[in-house]
Design a protein around this motif. Sequence first.
Motif, PDB file in Angstrom:
ATOM      1  N   VAL A  15       0.843  -1.125  -0.029  1.00  0.00           N
ATOM      2  CA  VAL A  15      -0.435  -0.144   0.400  1.00  0.00           C
ATOM      3  C   VAL A  15       1.172   1.455   0.433  1.00  0.00           C
ATOM      4  CG1 VAL A  15      -1.710   1.340   1.732  1.00  0.00           C
ATOM      5  CG2 VAL A  15      -1.914  -1.185   1.671  1.00  0.00           C
ATOM      6  N   LEU A  16       1.248   1.654  -1.256  1.00  0.00           N
ATOM      7  CA  LEU A  16       1.785   2.992  -1.173  1.00  0.00           C
ATOM      8  C   LEU A  16       1.123   4.636  -1.555  1.00  0.00           C
ATOM      9  CD1 LEU A  16       4.395   1.880  -4.051  1.00  0.00           C
ATOM     10  CD2 LEU A  16       4.746   1.714  -1.857  1.00  0.00           C
ATOM     11  N   GLY A  17       1.386   5.609  -1.144  1.00  0.00           N
ATOM     12  CA  GLY A  17       1.131   7.040  -1.088  1.00  0.00           C
ATOM     13  C   GLY A  17      -0.681   7.167  -1.221  1.00  0.00           C
ATOM     14  N   GLU A  18      -0.756   7.126  -2.113  1.00  0.00           N
ATOM     15  CA  GLU A  18      -1.913   7.717  -2.709  1.00  0.00           C
ATOM     16  C   GLU A  18      -3.092   6.743  -1.786  1.00  0.00           C
ATOM     17  OE1 GLU A  18      -3.317   8.957  -6.386  1.00  0.00           O
ATOM     18  OE2 GLU A  18      -2.276  10.756  -6.035  1.00  0.00           O
ATOM     19  N   GLN A  19      -3.298   5.494  -2.218  1.00  0.00           N
ATOM     20  CA  GLN A  19      -3.712   3.896  -1.736  1.00  0.00           C
ATOM     21  C   GLN A  19      -3.806   4.299  -0.123  1.00  0.00           C
ATOM     22  OE1 GLN A  19      -5.004   1.774  -3.415  1.00  0.00           O
ATOM     23  NE2 GLN A  19      -5.258   2.701  -5.331  1.00  0.00           N
ATOM     24  N   ALA A  20      -2.631   4.655   0.461  1.00  0.00           N
ATOM     25  CA  ALA A  20      -2.651   4.426   2.323  1.00  0.00           C
ATOM     26  C   ALA A  20      -4.487   5.864   2.197  1.00  0.00           C
ATOM     27  CB  ALA A  20      -1.596   5.189   2.692  1.00  0.00           C
ATOM     28  N   ALA A  21      -3.846   6.154   1.727  1.00  0.00           N
ATOM     29  CA  ALA A  21      -4.258   7.611   2.113  1.00  0.00           C
ATOM     30  C   ALA A  21      -6.125   7.722   1.993  1.00  0.00           C
ATOM     31  CB  ALA A  21      -4.079   8.878   0.929  1.00  0.00           C
ATOM     32  N   ALA A  22      -5.968   6.739   0.727  1.00  0.00           N
ATOM     33  CA  ALA A  22      -8.219   6.191   0.116  1.00  0.00           C
ATOM     34  C   ALA A  22      -8.189   5.157   1.565  1.00  0.00           C
ATOM     35  CB  ALA A  22      -7.626   5.397  -1.005  1.00  0.00           C
ATOM     36  N   ARG A  23      -7.133   5.074   1.468  1.00  0.00           N
ATOM     37  CA  ARG A  23      -7.731   3.191   2.658  1.00  0.00           C
ATOM     38  C   ARG A  23      -8.206   3.835   4.438  1.00  0.00           C
ATOM     39  NH1 ARG A  23      -5.987  -1.796   2.930  1.00  0.00           N
ATOM     40  NH2 ARG A  23      -5.775  -2.357   0.605  1.00  0.00           N
ATOM     41  N   ALA A  24      -7.539   5.236   4.112  1.00  0.00           N
ATOM     42  CA  ALA A  24      -7.421   6.458   6.109  1.00  0.00           C
ATOM     43  C   ALA A  24      -8.539   6.826   5.662  1.00  0.00           C
ATOM     44  CB  ALA A  24      -6.570   6.754   5.771  1.00  0.00           C
ATOM     45  N   ARG A  25      -9.085   7.314   4.497  1.00  0.00           N
ATOM     46  CA  ARG A  25     -10.408   7.857   4.694  1.00  0.00           C
ATOM     47  C   ARG A  25     -11.174   6.982   4.592  1.00  0.00           C
ATOM     48  NH1 ARG A  25     -13.811   8.907  -0.269  1.00  0.00           N
ATOM     49  NH2 ARG A  25     -12.361   7.973  -1.784  1.00  0.00           N
ATOM     50  N   ILE A  26     -11.511   5.850   4.092  1.00  0.00           N
ATOM     51  CA  ILE A  26     -12.645   4.814   3.817  1.00  0.00           C
ATOM     52  C   ILE A  26     -12.432   4.049   5.564  1.00  0.00           C
ATOM     53  CG2 ILE A  26     -13.511   1.967   3.866  1.00  0.00           C
ATOM     54  CD1 ILE A  26     -12.094   2.735   1.501  1.00  0.00           C
ATOM     55  N   GLU A  27     -11.415   4.420   6.249  1.00  0.00           N
ATOM     56  CA  GLU A  27     -11.695   3.719   7.835  1.00  0.00           C
ATOM     57  C   GLU A  27     -11.943   4.948   8.764  1.00  0.00           C
ATOM     58  OE1 GLU A  27      -8.029   2.289   9.270  1.00  0.00           O
ATOM     59  OE2 GLU A  27      -8.405   1.996  11.646  1.00  0.00           O
ATOM     60  N   GLU A  28     -12.072   6.215   8.216  1.00  0.00           N
ATOM     61  CA  GLU A  28     -12.455   7.628   9.132  1.00  0.00           C
ATOM     62  C   GLU A  28     -13.630   8.053   9.177  1.00  0.00           C
ATOM     63  OE1 GLU A  28     -10.784   8.752  10.949  1.00  0.00           O
ATOM     64  OE2 GLU A  28     -12.245   9.519  11.699  1.00  0.00           O
ATOM     65  N   LEU A  29     -14.700   7.063   7.236  1.00  0.00           N
ATOM     66  CA  LEU A  29     -16.226   7.368   7.134  1.00  0.00           C
ATOM     67  C   LEU A  29     -16.803   6.275   8.119  1.00  0.00           C
ATOM     68  CD1 LEU A  29     -17.247   4.918   4.692  1.00  0.00           C
ATOM     69  CD2 LEU A  29     -15.950   6.988   3.337  1.00  0.00           C
ATOM     70  N   ALA A  30     -15.878   4.701   8.313  1.00  0.00           N
ATOM     71  CA  ALA A  30     -16.223   3.585   8.427  1.00  0.00           C
ATOM     72  C   ALA A  30     -16.566   3.649  10.178  1.00  0.00           C
ATOM     73  CB  ALA A  30     -15.982   2.592   8.363  1.00  0.00           C
ATOM     74  N   ARG A  31     -15.127   4.371  10.930  1.00  0.00           N
ATOM     75  CA  ARG A  31     -15.218   4.819  12.254  1.00  0.00           C
ATOM     76  C   ARG A  31     -16.583   5.551  12.233  1.00  0.00           C
ATOM     77  NH1 ARG A  31     -10.945   4.567  15.200  1.00  0.00           N
ATOM     78  NH2 ARG A  31     -10.109   4.910  12.931  1.00  0.00           N
ATOM     79  N   THR A  32     -16.665   6.972  11.760  1.00  0.00           N
ATOM     80  CA  THR A  32     -17.804   7.818  12.604  1.00  0.00           C
ATOM     81  C   THR A  32     -19.216   6.863  12.122  1.00  0.00           C
ATOM     82  OG1 THR A  32     -15.804   9.733  10.840  1.00  0.00           O
ATOM     83  CG2 THR A  32     -18.754  10.277  11.683  1.00  0.00           C
ATOM     84  N   LEU A  33     -19.044   5.704  10.927  1.00  0.00           N
ATOM     85  CA  LEU A  33     -20.750   5.461  10.712  1.00  0.00           C
ATOM     86  C   LEU A  33     -21.046   5.342  11.487  1.00  0.00           C
ATOM     87  CD1 LEU A  33     -22.922   6.331   8.506  1.00  0.00           C
ATOM     88  CD2 LEU A  33     -22.050   3.947   7.898  1.00  0.00           C
ATOM     89  N   LEU A  34     -20.153   4.187  12.348  1.00  0.00           N
ATOM     90  CA  LEU A  34     -20.913   3.186  12.597  1.00  0.00           C
ATOM     91  C   LEU A  34     -20.327   3.305  14.122  1.00  0.00           C
ATOM     92  CD1 LEU A  34     -18.212  -0.218  10.856  1.00  0.00           C
ATOM     93  CD2 LEU A  34     -21.260   0.877  10.887  1.00  0.00           C
ATOM     94  N   GLU A  35     -19.453   4.102  14.511  1.00  0.00           N
ATOM     95  CA  GLU A  35     -19.031   4.253  15.790  1.00  0.00           C
ATOM     96  C   GLU A  35     -20.690   4.992  16.053  1.00  0.00           C
ATOM     97  OE1 GLU A  35     -15.516   5.034  17.637  1.00  0.00           O
ATOM     98  OE2 GLU A  35     -13.949   3.228  16.591  1.00  0.00           O
ATOM     99  N   GLY A  36     -21.110   5.862  15.672  1.00  0.00           N
ATOM    100  CA  GLY A  36     -21.879   7.005  15.342  1.00  0.00           C
ATOM    101  C   GLY A  36     -23.446   5.765  15.723  1.00  0.00           C
ATOM    102  N   ALA A  37     -23.857   4.776  14.857  1.00  0.00           N
ATOM    103  CA  ALA A  37     -24.701   3.568  15.503  1.00  0.00           C
ATOM    104  C   ALA A  37     -24.419   2.749  16.865  1.00  0.00           C
ATOM    105  CB  ALA A  37     -24.732   2.530  13.967  1.00  0.00           C
ATOM    106  N   GLY A  38     -23.494   3.051  17.337  1.00  0.00           N
ATOM    107  CA  GLY A  38     -23.752   2.270  19.229  1.00  0.00           C
ATOM    108  C   GLY A  38     -21.896   0.981  18.500  1.00  0.00           C
ATOM    109  N   TYR A  39     -21.248   1.184  17.490  1.00  0.00           N
ATOM    110  CA  TYR A  39     -20.179  -0.381  17.445  1.00  0.00           C
ATOM    111  C   TYR A  39     -19.476   0.149  17.632  1.00  0.00           C
ATOM    112  CZ  TYR A  39     -24.031  -2.576  14.159  1.00  0.00           C
ATOM    113  OH  TYR A  39     -24.933  -3.016  13.797  1.00  0.00           O
ATOM    114  N   GLU A  40     -19.148  -0.891  18.507  1.00  0.00           N
ATOM    115  CA  GLU A  40     -17.270  -0.647  19.430  1.00  0.00           C
ATOM    116  C   GLU A  40     -16.621  -1.400  18.674  1.00  0.00           C
ATOM    117  OE1 GLU A  40     -16.130  -3.051  22.926  1.00  0.00           O
ATOM    118  OE2 GLU A  40     -17.710  -1.684  24.595  1.00  0.00           O
ATOM    119  N   ARG A  41     -15.053  -0.689  18.293  1.00  0.00           N
ATOM    120  CA  ARG A  41     -13.970  -1.772  17.877  1.00  0.00           C
ATOM    121  C   ARG A  41     -13.989  -2.724  18.344  1.00  0.00           C
ATOM    122  NH1 ARG A  41     -10.676   1.198  13.787  1.00  0.00           N
ATOM    123  NH2 ARG A  41      -9.511  -0.974  12.716  1.00  0.00           N
TER     124      ARG A  41
END
Length: 419
Positions: A15-41
């Motif tokens: 995973v290099l450069g832009e791919q890493a950034a795109a993955r981080a973006r998915i992780e962030e949006l999943a966290r916001t959405l799922l933790e907002g719905a009461g899911y715990e990591r």
Amino acid sequence: MSGEKIKAPRGTYDVLGEQAAARARIEELARTLLEGAGYERIETPVFEATDLFARGVGDSTDIVRKEMFTFEDAGGRSLTLRPEGTAPVCRAFIEHGMHKRRMPVKLWYLSCFFRHERAQAGRYREFWQVGAETIGSDDPAVDAESITLCARVLEQVGARGVRLRLSSLGSPETRAAYRDKLTDHLRANETRLSDEVRARIDLNPLRAFDSEHEGTLAVMETAPLLIDELAADDLEHFAEVRALLEVAGVPYELDPTLVRGLDYYTRTVFEFTSDALGAQSGVGGGGRYDRLVEQLGGAATPGMGWAAGIERMLLAAGEAPQPAPEVDLFVALADDGEETRRCAFKLLQAARSAALPAQMELAGRSLKGQLSGAAALGARFVAIVSGEESRLKDMQDGGQQTIATDTVVHTVLRAQRAL
Ligand code: AMP
């Protein structure tokens, strides 16, 4: 000894450069959405006892029969790199006595998984999934909630051409009776089936629905369908799941031939596909697993979950331009003297302490080279340090001022506040 080049193993990738950034973006949006719905990591180990998957996922599934990376440790125990997330999460649920918590227990993960599949675009031997499990309730609202959350993740990621296929598998008892009926149908038409399907009639007749072989397709057209055999309470449950999806405005297609590659599913199953993907069009999927916790040694506890593949989501989203990481301050060196380097380094640290994204020249370039590098990075300000004094350049309006090096951070912060 001259070194021969060593490549990453087949089916894996860096995973290099832009791919890493795109993955981080998915992780962030999943966290916001799922933790907002009461899911715990939750994060479970990368390897588990092989038996967990043999019992959980099912001995007759492709995953367990052909795709697991299984090895023996030095103590002779059979271990397996996790091929999926649900069985490990249920194991953890039991092991940590989570049945004592308020039900349902809601857990999410973003982890790597391993399957020894034929590697191709969108299919890897190490891949990543974001997933969510809801354990402890058989309420149809849990099913609808899971499906809508998966849909939202795909939508926010920007996956194109997404379609949802939905079905219900009923109870294991209904499935067993149906399996016999289907096996009879396959036996009666055995000569028209592909070799692969014929060889697995007894082992896994349901997989015949996945075949693309012409003769098999024709036989399956007249095959009995599980959905027509469901018990009344399963049908009622499914009807409510569908009603809730309609309330949520999530379109779906009923697909009574939907077969998922794992044995633990009961009642609702679903799969999201993306038209933007090739042969490997599945982008996310899941279902209910009301017997799994019990099968793994816990008390009878219903559950429902899903997972979506990170690589497939990125492919389905296309090459969306990623915003470059911000650089508020680039610290350039006016000369190669020791004093200038030390003052510049001190300024870099002061910027970081003030939470200003900052970088410094690290390769002894000429001032011209440093300035073009700062422009390429999109730096908002450049401080050209000459010992105790710096020329602070606003890269947007071209304005310059000469100030004390130790006031640069303050000046940049003030300028930013004025913006
Ligand atoms: P499954 O656990 O098989 O239901 O898979 C859930 C999701 O994980 C799929 O929809 C894919 O997005 C992703 N996935 C499964 N297997 C692979 C693989 N070998 N390579 C990449 N992604 C995969």
